[in-house]
Design an enzyme around this catalytic site. Structure first.
Site, PDB file in Angstrom:
ATOM      1  N   ARG A 137       0.792  -1.231   0.000  1.00 48.00           N
ATOM      2  CA  ARG A 137       0.000   0.000   0.000  1.00 48.00           C
ATOM      3  C   ARG A 137       0.825   1.282   0.000  1.00 48.00           C
ATOM      4  O   ARG A 137       0.255   2.361  -0.113  1.00 48.00           O
ATOM      5  CB  ARG A 137      -0.965  -0.023   1.187  1.00 48.00           C
ATOM      6  CG  ARG A 137      -1.910  -1.217   1.086  1.00 48.00           C
ATOM      7  CD  ARG A 137      -2.932  -1.289   2.196  1.00 48.00           C
ATOM      8  NE  ARG A 137      -3.762  -2.463   2.007  1.00 48.00           N
ATOM      9  CZ  ARG A 137      -3.590  -3.631   2.630  1.00 48.00           C
ATOM     10  NH1 ARG A 137      -2.613  -3.768   3.509  1.00 48.00           N
ATOM     11  NH2 ARG A 137      -4.376  -4.656   2.380  1.00 48.00           N
ATOM     12  N   THR A 182       2.502  -5.274   4.534  1.00 53.70           N
ATOM     13  CA  THR A 182       1.761  -4.807   3.356  1.00 53.70           C
ATOM     14  C   THR A 182       1.395  -3.326   3.445  1.00 53.70           C
ATOM     15  O   THR A 182       0.919  -2.758   2.470  1.00 53.70           O
ATOM     16  CB  THR A 182       0.462  -5.613   3.170  1.00 53.70           C
ATOM     17  OG1 THR A 182      -0.355  -5.472   4.338  1.00 53.70           O
ATOM     18  CG2 THR A 182       0.767  -7.091   2.928  1.00 53.70           C
ATOM     19  N   TRP A 244      -1.282  -3.557  10.757  1.00 53.77           N
ATOM     20  CA  TRP A 244      -0.876  -3.680   9.361  1.00 53.77           C
ATOM     21  C   TRP A 244      -1.036  -2.414   8.526  1.00 53.77           C
ATOM     22  O   TRP A 244      -0.536  -2.348   7.411  1.00 53.77           O
ATOM     23  CB  TRP A 244      -1.641  -4.825   8.702  1.00 53.77           C
ATOM     24  CG  TRP A 244      -3.118  -4.805   8.957  1.00 53.77           C
ATOM     25  CD1 TRP A 244      -3.750  -5.171  10.112  1.00 53.77           C
ATOM     26  CD2 TRP A 244      -4.144  -4.407   8.056  1.00 53.77           C
ATOM     27  NE1 TRP A 244      -5.113  -5.017   9.981  1.00 53.77           N
ATOM     28  CE2 TRP A 244      -5.383  -4.554   8.725  1.00 53.77           C
ATOM     29  CE3 TRP A 244      -4.144  -3.946   6.737  1.00 53.77           C
ATOM     30  CZ2 TRP A 244      -6.604  -4.248   8.131  1.00 53.77           C
ATOM     31  CZ3 TRP A 244      -5.366  -3.646   6.141  1.00 53.77           C
ATOM     32  CH2 TRP A 244      -6.573  -3.801   6.835  1.00 53.77           C
ATOM     33  N   ASN A 262      -7.480  -7.368  14.452  1.00 55.99           N
ATOM     34  CA  ASN A 262      -8.398  -8.225  15.199  1.00 55.99           C
ATOM     35  C   ASN A 262      -7.677  -9.397  15.859  1.00 55.99           C
ATOM     36  O   ASN A 262      -6.581  -9.785  15.453  1.00 55.99           O
ATOM     37  CB  ASN A 262      -9.477  -8.772  14.262  1.00 55.99           C
ATOM     38  CG  ASN A 262      -8.875  -9.463  13.050  1.00 55.99           C
ATOM     39  OD1 ASN A 262      -8.416  -8.797  12.132  1.00 55.99           O
ATOM     40  ND2 ASN A 262      -8.857 -10.788  13.043  1.00 55.99           N
ATOM     41  N   ASP A 306     -14.489  -9.442  13.674  1.00 55.74           N
ATOM     42  CA  ASP A 306     -13.403  -8.950  12.831  1.00 55.74           C
ATOM     43  C   ASP A 306     -13.623  -7.478  12.487  1.00 55.74           C
ATOM     44  O   ASP A 306     -13.505  -7.058  11.344  1.00 55.74           O
ATOM     45  CB  ASP A 306     -13.255  -9.784  11.551  1.00 55.74           C
ATOM     46  CG  ASP A 306     -11.990  -9.428  10.759  1.00 55.74           C
ATOM     47  OD1 ASP A 306     -11.255  -8.517  11.182  1.00 55.74           O
ATOM     48  OD2 ASP A 306     -11.748 -10.051   9.718  1.00 55.74           O
ATOM     49  N   ASP A 308     -11.726  -4.730  13.369  1.00 53.12           N
ATOM     50  CA  ASP A 308     -10.494  -4.283  14.011  1.00 53.12           C
ATOM     51  C   ASP A 308     -10.301  -2.777  13.889  1.00 53.12           C
ATOM     52  O   ASP A 308     -11.079  -2.076  13.237  1.00 53.12           O
ATOM     53  CB  ASP A 308      -9.294  -5.051  13.454  1.00 53.12           C
ATOM     54  CG  ASP A 308      -9.071  -4.811  11.979  1.00 53.12           C
ATOM     55  OD1 ASP A 308      -8.418  -3.818  11.650  1.00 53.12           O
ATOM     56  OD2 ASP A 308      -9.542  -5.622  11.160  1.00 53.12           O
TER      57      ASP A 308
END
Length: 562
Positions: A137, A182, A244, A262, A306, A308
């Protein structure tokens, strides 16, 4: 139980005294920090452009009156289209730096698109077996180097002028953990900060700071707290977490704000991970120099969905004499903090459709009426879907209009919880604890929208609906524009005050990355990454089968006035 932690008065006094007598930064470090603190409006020097996370360019040469004459200046293709182009480019002193799939890094003349250098790393073959790949990214730029985290667990620094490797460090044991990097690094003073993937893996995810000059590890923060009350039994050993995406930095408080991922497994069938599971699905305030935790707030205690806190931007915002931090949780709820101590100031929903809770108390942050999927083998209807009320893409805050331009997804799902034994040998395997299928909301069709809102109160000024929920980031500018690319491959320019569409262009593939604006030799440009990709896209065909045939691609489109 209080979910925030702050520095006591005595400690705060000590910190203030230390700041008063601390030696000045070395001259090179001062210059690097000054550049990154964004004094030059022509640059876009970091992932969110500025440490405050605004994604706002003050440039106004391209504005409401003339944007209709916007035309293509140049296009660059990275040559790898798997998972599209998810990055946000960086521009410093007329040079664009960006990263594409398989960690291909480019330096281009930002006025013409001519390549200055490129770097294609030799990646370990283990990358082809990983869940989180081959996208990246963004890069970080500072201290004469271009930094990125690799798909095989390295952090690599390239010489900013030549693209030659300055240093590289193997930080993660990717062959063992199945984890990698990432997200874009954040360059903070003499350090490079970044977090790893871990949320769907039976490991312990961390956030790292490396010395920018050498790559030596300065500090690391384990997002899985060593506490049997927070993680019953041995569940913390396989608790997931990590951080992340890219955080923010407050130079005045010397705090790095970072959202965490998460817990693992994503879904708890009952007893899988007893406790509140700190520090997952939380916002952390870390001392930039030492990595010491100054305060935290767990947005979703014992995250069952999930949802997060790792995604998107954290807005470092001052309002009515208060130092605030605005952060959107993946659930679609936006949390507003006093960023000096982590105390809740407000919580409001970005989404119209949700049933995972009845609401969240805006004064305390308490989840009211939790509705977790727990019954093994029985589908449960949950809103929003696992992709979130918003995915990891970022909104944009315009300090002139005082509006936050942000996207949302009104989509639900059926979750089926399944018991799962964590696999850690010979390498970590995915640890979801369930599966899901996208569903339309009750009584209507799923859709997405782009809103203009007050980030503190949530008050909405205007909104634009999309058939296909958008997953690209947003740019706002001093020229009164909002730039956003949709899933169908159309980039739009809207009036920041009214939402009226003023211009559009079809790039040929959908948008997942981040548009930016910059200037070279007095001429303003708008760069838009085009190239549809994302793990999230695998969920769309259940509701929109045609999305499966949307064209892939990867290209950097750059526009300017005729």
């Amino acid at each position: 139980m209080r979910k925030w932690l702050s520095v006591g008065r005595a400690s705060l006094l000590f910190v203030l005294l230390a700041l008063c007598i601390a030696p000045p930064l070395a001259s090179g470090q001062t210059a690097g920090l000054s550049r990154l603190q964004n004094e030059d409006p022509n640059n876009w020097p970091m992932y969110h452009r500025s440490y405050d996370g605004f994604r706002f360019s003050p440039l106004s040469q391209i504005n409401k009156d003339n944007v209709k004459t916007l035309t293509v200046a140049w296009v660059h293709q990275p040559g790898a289209i798997v998972q599209g182009l998810e990055s946000t480019p960086i521009v410093v002193d007329g040079v664009m730096y960006y990263i594409a799939s398989y960690n291909r890094v480019f330096a281009l003349d930002a006025a013409t698109g001519k390549e200055i250098w490129h770097y294609y790393p030799k990646l370990d073959p283990v990358v082809n077996t990983l869940f989180f790949q081959p996208y990246n990214r963004g890069v970080g730029v500072g201290n004469g180097k271009v930094f990125f985290g690799s798909l095989d667990g390295r952090v690599i620094a390239l010489d900013q002028k030549t693209g030659k490797v300055a240093w590289e460090k193997q930080i993660l044991d990717t062959k063992k953990c199945s984890c990698n990097f990432t997200g874009a690094p954040l360059v903070v003073k003499d350090k490079v900060v970044l977090g790893q993937t871990a949320g769907e893996l039976p490991i312990q995810g961390k956030i790292y700071a490396l010395m920018a000059a050498t790559g030596e590890k300065a500090w690391e923060f384990n997002t899985i707290k060593d506490d049997r009350k927070s993680w019953g039994g041995n569940s913390g050993k396989v608790g997931g977490g990590g951080g992340w995406m890219t955080g923010s930095f407050d130079a005045a408080l010397n705090l790095v704000y970072w959202g965490t991922a998460n817990p693992a497994p994503d879904y708890d069938w009952g007893g899988a991970r007893p406790g509140d599971n700190l520090y997952t699905s939380s916002v952390l305030a870390l001392d930039a120099d030492s990595g010491q935790l100054k305060w935290y707030y767990q947005e979703i205690p014992h995250d069952d969905w999930d949802y997060d806190s790792g995604l998107g931007e954290s807005l470092v915002l001052d309002r009515d004499g208060k130092k605030l931090l605005v952060h959107q949780n993946k659930s679609g709820f936006v949390f507003v903090y006093d960023r000096t101590n982590g105390k809740i100031q407000n919580v409001w929903p970005m989404n119209q459709v949700y049933n995972w809770v009845k609401t969240i108390d805006p004064k305390t942050g308490e989840l009211i009426g939790r509705n977790p999927p727990r019954e093994v083998g029985k589908p449960k209807f949950i809103c929003p879907w696992i992709a979130g009320g918003r995915s990891w893409n970022s909104g944009s805050y315009n300090p002139k209009t005082k509006l936050w331009y942000n996207t949302a997804m009104e989509v639900c799902e059926e979750v089926t919880v399944e018991k799962q034994t964590p696999q850690t040998e010979p390498a970590a395997g995915l640890f979801f604890g369930g599966d899901q299928v996208a569903k339309h909301p009750p009584g209507g069709e799923a859709y997405g929208h782009l809103d203009a809102r007050d980030p503190v109160t949530g008050e909405r000024k205007w909104s634009i609906n999309f058939k296909y929920p958008p997953i690209g980031s947003v740019l706002s500018t001093g020229g009164g524009l909002v730039i956003h690319g949709d899933l169908e491959g159309i980039v739009h320019a809207y009036d920041a005050d009214t939402g009226e569409q003023l211009w559009h262009f079809r790039t040929g593939s959908g948008h997942r990355g981040g548009p930016i604006s910059y200037a070279v030799n007095g001429k303003q440009y708008i760069a838009v990454p085009s190239g549809l990709g994302s793990l999230v896209l695998g969920l769309y065909p259940a509701l929109w089968p045609e999305v499966e045939d949307f064209p892939a691609g990867a290209a950097m489109f750059v526009f300017t006035l005729k």
